[in-house]
Design a protein around this motif. Structure first.
Motif, PDB file in Angstrom:
ATOM      1  N   UNK A 190       1.063  -1.222   0.042  1.00 38.81           N
ATOM      2  CA  UNK A 190       0.148   0.071  -0.001  1.00 38.81           C
ATOM      3  C   UNK A 190       0.940   1.231   0.128  1.00 38.81           C
ATOM      4  N   UNK A 191       0.266   2.408  -0.106  1.00 43.93           N
ATOM      5  CA  UNK A 191       1.057   3.709  -0.166  1.00 43.93           C
ATOM      6  C   UNK A 191       0.727   4.207   1.189  1.00 43.93           C
ATOM      7  N   UNK A 192       1.368   3.839   2.197  1.00 46.51           N
ATOM      8  CA  UNK A 192       0.939   4.291   3.725  1.00 46.51           C
ATOM      9  C   UNK A 192       2.244   5.092   4.017  1.00 46.51           C
ATOM     10  N   UNK A 193       3.021   5.584   3.209  1.00 48.69           N
ATOM     11  CA  UNK A 193       4.325   6.189   3.612  1.00 48.69           C
ATOM     12  C   UNK A 193       3.871   7.572   4.639  1.00 48.69           C
ATOM     13  N   UNK A 194       4.873   8.001   5.424  1.00 48.34           N
ATOM     14  CA  UNK A 194       4.661   9.203   6.058  1.00 48.34           C
ATOM     15  C   UNK A 194       5.567  10.253   5.218  1.00 48.34           C
ATOM     16  N   UNK A 195       5.248  11.447   5.340  1.00 46.90           N
ATOM     17  CA  UNK A 195       6.005  12.604   4.582  1.00 46.90           C
ATOM     18  C   UNK A 195       7.102  13.147   5.213  1.00 46.90           C
ATOM     19  N   UNK A 196       8.084  13.688   4.558  1.00 42.94           N
ATOM     20  CA  UNK A 196       9.179  14.461   5.281  1.00 42.94           C
ATOM     21  C   UNK A 196       8.778  15.533   6.262  1.00 42.94           C
ATOM     22  N   UNK A 197       7.837  16.244   5.752  1.00 40.30           N
ATOM     23  CA  UNK A 197       7.157  17.295   6.727  1.00 40.30           C
ATOM     24  C   UNK A 197       6.694  16.691   7.779  1.00 40.30           C
ATOM     25  N   UNK A 198       5.809  15.984   7.838  1.00 39.28           N
ATOM     26  CA  UNK A 198       5.010  15.066   8.779  1.00 39.28           C
ATOM     27  C   UNK A 198       6.134  14.602   9.929  1.00 39.28           C
ATOM     28  N   UNK A 199       7.234  14.132   9.394  1.00 36.98           N
ATOM     29  CA  UNK A 199       8.402  13.641  10.261  1.00 36.98           C
ATOM     30  C   UNK A 199       9.189  14.768  10.981  1.00 36.98           C
ATOM     31  N   UNK A 200       9.265  15.765  10.249  1.00 39.32           N
ATOM     32  CA  UNK A 200      10.083  16.874  10.819  1.00 39.32           C
ATOM     33  C   UNK A 200       9.281  17.514  11.859  1.00 39.32           C
ATOM     34  N   UNK A 201       7.677  17.485  11.842  1.00 39.93           N
ATOM     35  CA  UNK A 201       6.929  18.069  12.854  1.00 39.93           C
ATOM     36  C   UNK A 201       6.950  16.992  14.134  1.00 39.93           C
ATOM     37  N   UNK A 202       7.026  15.873  13.637  1.00 34.01           N
ATOM     38  CA  UNK A 202       6.910  14.929  14.763  1.00 34.01           C
ATOM     39  C   UNK A 202       8.287  14.873  15.810  1.00 34.01           C
ATOM     40  N   UNK A 203       9.496  15.069  15.100  1.00 33.35           N
ATOM     41  CA  UNK A 203      10.925  15.240  15.709  1.00 33.35           C
ATOM     42  C   UNK A 203      10.732  16.397  16.503  1.00 33.35           C
ATOM     43  N   UNK A 204      10.165  17.460  16.176  1.00 29.64           N
ATOM     44  CA  UNK A 204      10.304  18.669  16.798  1.00 29.64           C
ATOM     45  C   UNK A 204       9.161  18.469  18.268  1.00 29.64           C
ATOM     46  N   UNK A 205       7.934  17.932  18.213  1.00 29.73           N
ATOM     47  CA  UNK A 205       7.209  17.600  18.859  1.00 29.73           C
ATOM     48  C   UNK A 205       7.569  16.641  20.191  1.00 29.73           C
ATOM     49  N   UNK A 206       8.637  15.487  19.427  1.00 31.33           N
ATOM     50  CA  UNK A 206       8.952  14.663  20.426  1.00 31.33           C
ATOM     51  C   UNK A 206       9.749  15.217  21.334  1.00 31.33           C
ATOM     52  N   UNK A 207      10.232  16.329  21.276  1.00 34.11           N
ATOM     53  CA  UNK A 207      11.050  17.042  22.257  1.00 34.11           C
ATOM     54  C   UNK A 207      10.471  17.451  23.442  1.00 34.11           C
ATOM     55  N   UNK A 208       9.055  17.765  23.392  1.00 37.37           N
ATOM     56  CA  UNK A 208       8.221  18.013  24.557  1.00 37.37           C
ATOM     57  C   UNK A 208       7.245  16.929  25.016  1.00 37.37           C
ATOM     58  N   UNK A 209       7.361  15.827  24.509  1.00 32.86           N
ATOM     59  CA  UNK A 209       6.527  14.725  24.833  1.00 32.86           C
ATOM     60  C   UNK A 209       6.572  14.708  26.339  1.00 32.86           C
ATOM     61  N   UNK A 210       7.580  14.286  26.971  1.00 31.85           N
ATOM     62  CA  UNK A 210       7.577  13.996  28.726  1.00 31.85           C
ATOM     63  C   UNK A 210       6.831  15.343  29.361  1.00 31.85           C
ATOM     64  N   UNK A 211       7.196  16.577  28.856  1.00 38.20           N
ATOM     65  CA  UNK A 211       6.480  17.842  29.577  1.00 38.20           C
ATOM     66  C   UNK A 211       4.849  17.817  29.275  1.00 38.20           C
ATOM     67  N   UNK A 212       4.734  17.480  28.100  1.00 37.40           N
ATOM     68  CA  UNK A 212       3.217  17.450  27.560  1.00 37.40           C
ATOM     69  C   UNK A 212       2.720  16.238  28.507  1.00 37.40           C
ATOM     70  N   UNK A 213       2.979  15.093  28.958  1.00 33.58           N
ATOM     71  CA  UNK A 213       2.417  14.124  29.733  1.00 33.58           C
ATOM     72  C   UNK A 213       2.294  14.491  30.993  1.00 33.58           C
ATOM     73  N   UNK A 214       3.427  15.031  31.628  1.00 33.85           N
ATOM     74  CA  UNK A 214       3.292  15.571  32.970  1.00 33.85           C
ATOM     75  C   UNK A 214       2.340  16.684  33.200  1.00 33.85           C
ATOM     76  N   UNK A 215       2.354  17.518  32.327  1.00 36.31           N
ATOM     77  CA  UNK A 215       1.351  18.435  32.429  1.00 36.31           C
ATOM     78  C   UNK A 215      -0.025  17.992  32.359  1.00 36.31           C
TER      79      UNK A 215
END
Length: 386
Positions: free
Chosen positions: A241-266
Motif C-alpha cells: 500500500x502507499x502508507x508512507x509518512x512525508x518528510x514534513x510530517x516527520x519533521x513536525x514529529x521530531x520537533x514535537x517529540x522533544x516536548x513529549x515528557x513535558x506534555x504528559x507531565x502537564x
C-alpha cells in the motif's frame, strides 16, 4: 469554545517544517528514518515504522502477522472503529471482549473466559488488539500470559498512550506484545498532523511492515527473486500500500517529540486538579492503576445517573451550549450499523454499553489553563443542575 483536545504548535515546529519545504526531499528523505529512530530510542523498541496514520499502521501490523480469511481478530468494543476494521481489511472475522469497569480497557478475565469457550468451539483468535484507552495501559502481563497459552499474537493499540509507562517501562517497548501502534493525529499527545507508527522488536515483522507500507516494492537485492537489471531496478514482491509518512510530517514529529515528557507531565497535573475540583460532584473520575503511568490523552468522567435528575444527553448538550467542547469516546463498535449487519446486538457487551450511557470526555490538552479548567468545572456544575 474550549475544545476537548487540540494540538500545540510552536515556532520551533513551524521552523522544522519550513526547513523541509526548503530542502531537496518532501518525501522519502532523511527525516522519516530520523523520526523513527528517535521514537524507537525513546520508548526502548528495536524497530519503528512511520506511516500516514495509525489506521494504516494497524492494517500493516495485521498483515505482517499473517491475519487473513478464516482468522479471528478480537479487540475492545470501546475504541475507535479502526481497532476492529483493521481485521476486516485483511478478510478476517472480528469479535470483541468486554471492558474492565475500572480501567475501561479490555478485561483480562473476560478474555480468559472467552478464550476457554473459543478453544472448545475451534474459534480462537489469531490476533488480539488491546486498546490503551485514554492512555491508560491494559493489563499486558495478563494478556501476554493468555497469548502464550492460546497462541495468539498481540498488537497494542497505543494510539492514546505515547509517553505513558507500564510496570516501569515505556509503552511501545514491546515487552508484552508483537507490535505496538501509536497515533499522531492533532488531538493526540504529539502530532504529525496525520500519522502513525508501528513498533516491534522482531526483525521479520519490521521487514514485512516496511515492505507493505510502500507498495510491496523493494530495492534490496537480498529480497529480490532474481538478479537486478541495473541501478534503476526494483521489484514488487508483495501486494502493499502507499502508507508512507512525508518528510514534513516527520519533521513536525521530531520537533514535537522533544516536548513529549513535558506534555504528559502537564496532563497529569491537569488530571490531578480535575480530580480535586470534581471530588464533590456525582461523577466517577478516571482511576489510575498504580503500576501504570497513563499518557492521559483523554479525561473521561462517568455520570452517576442514579444521583441526577438530568440525563447524559442533557448534561452533554448543556456543556456544549456553555462553550465546552466535550465529546464521547467511544460509541461501542459492536453497536455501529455496519457491525450490527454482522450479527452483533445491543446487550452483547453490557459493561461497554453501560460505560457508553454514562461517559463524557472533558477537555484535556497540554496548553489548557487553570482558568479554562475552572470554566469547564463551573459549566459542569450548571449542567448537572445541583
Amino acid at each position: 469554545m474550549i475544545p476537548y483536545g487540540r494540538q500545540d504548535i510552536t515556532q520551533a515546529d513551524i521552523d522544522a517544517v519550513v526547513s523541509v519545504l526548503q530542502s531537496d526531499f518532501l518525501t522519502q528523505g532523511p527525516m522519516v528514518p530520523k523520526f523513527e529512530a528517535q521514537v524507537a530510542k525513546h520508548v526502548g523498541a528495536t524497530y519503528a515504522l512511520a506511516m500516514n496514520s495509525a489506521t494504516s499502521a494497524l492494517h500493516v501490523a495485521c498483515k505482517a502477522l499473517g491475519l487473513g480469511p478464516g482468522d479471528w481478530l478480537w479487540t475492545s468494543p470501546i475504541t475507535f472503529v479502526a481497532s476492529a476494521n483493521c481485521g476486516l481489511y485483511c478478510g478476517a472475522q472480528v469479535d470483541f471482549v468486554d471492558i474492565d469497569p475500572n480501567t475501561y480497557n479490555l478485561c483480562p478475565q473476560a478474555l480468559a473466559r472467552k478464550l476457554e469457550q473459543a478453544e472448545r468451539d475451534g474459534t480462537l483468535p489469531k490476533v488480539v488488539v488491546p486498546v490503551h484507552l485514554c492512555g491508560q495501559p491494559c493489563d499486558m502481563k495478563a494478556i501476554q500470559a493468555l497469548a502464550r497459552r492460546y497462541g495468539f499474537s498481540i498488537i497494542e493499540d497505543a494510539s492514546h498512550a505515547i509517553g505513558g509507562r507500564y510496570q516501569g517501562g515505556f509503552i511501545g517497548n514491546g515487552r508484552y506484545s508483537d507490535i505496538t501502534v501509536f497515533s499522531f493525529h492533532p488531538v493526540k499527545i504529539i502530532t504529525t498532523a496525520e500519522g502513525g507508527m508501528a513498533l516491534t522488536n522482531k526483525a521479520e515483522l519490521a521487514e514485512k511492515m516496511a515492505l507493505l507500507r510502500s507498495h510491496g516494492i523493494t530495492r534490496d537485492p537480498a529480497q529480490m527473486t532474481h538478479e537486478s537489471d541495473g541501478p534503476w531496478y526494483y521489484q514488487q514482491i508483495d501486494l502493499g500500500f502507499n502508507y508512507r509518512m512525508t518528510e514534513l510530517q516527520a519533521a513536525l514529529g521530531i520537533s514535537q517529540l522533544e516536548r513529549l515528557d513535558h506534555y504528559v507531565a502537564y496532563r497529569h497535573q491537569s488530571a490531578r486538579r480535575y480530580d480535586e475540583l470534581l471530588a464533590s460532584l456525582p461523577v466517577v473520575t478516571p482511576w489510575q492503576h498504580p503500576d501504570s503511568y497513563s499518557g492521559l490523552h483523554l479525561y473521561v468522567i462517568r455520570l452517576e445517573l442514579d444521583c441526577l435528575r438530568v440525563s447524559q444527553r442533557q448534561v452533554f448538550d448543556s456543556l456544549r451550549e456553555q462553550g465546552i467542547g466535550v465529546n464521547l469516546h467511544y460509541i461501542p463498535v459492536h453497536t455501529q450499523p455496519y457491525y450490527q449487519c454482522m450479527g452483533f446486538r445491543m446487550g452483547d457487551f453490557p459493561e461497554s454499553e453501560r460505560y457508553y450511557r454514562e461517559a463524557i470526555s472533558l477537555p484535556m490538552y497540554q496548553t489548557m489553563t487553570e482558568l479554562q479548567q475552572d470554566a469547564v468545572v463551573n459549566a459542569l456544575h450548571k449542567a448537572l443542575r445541583l
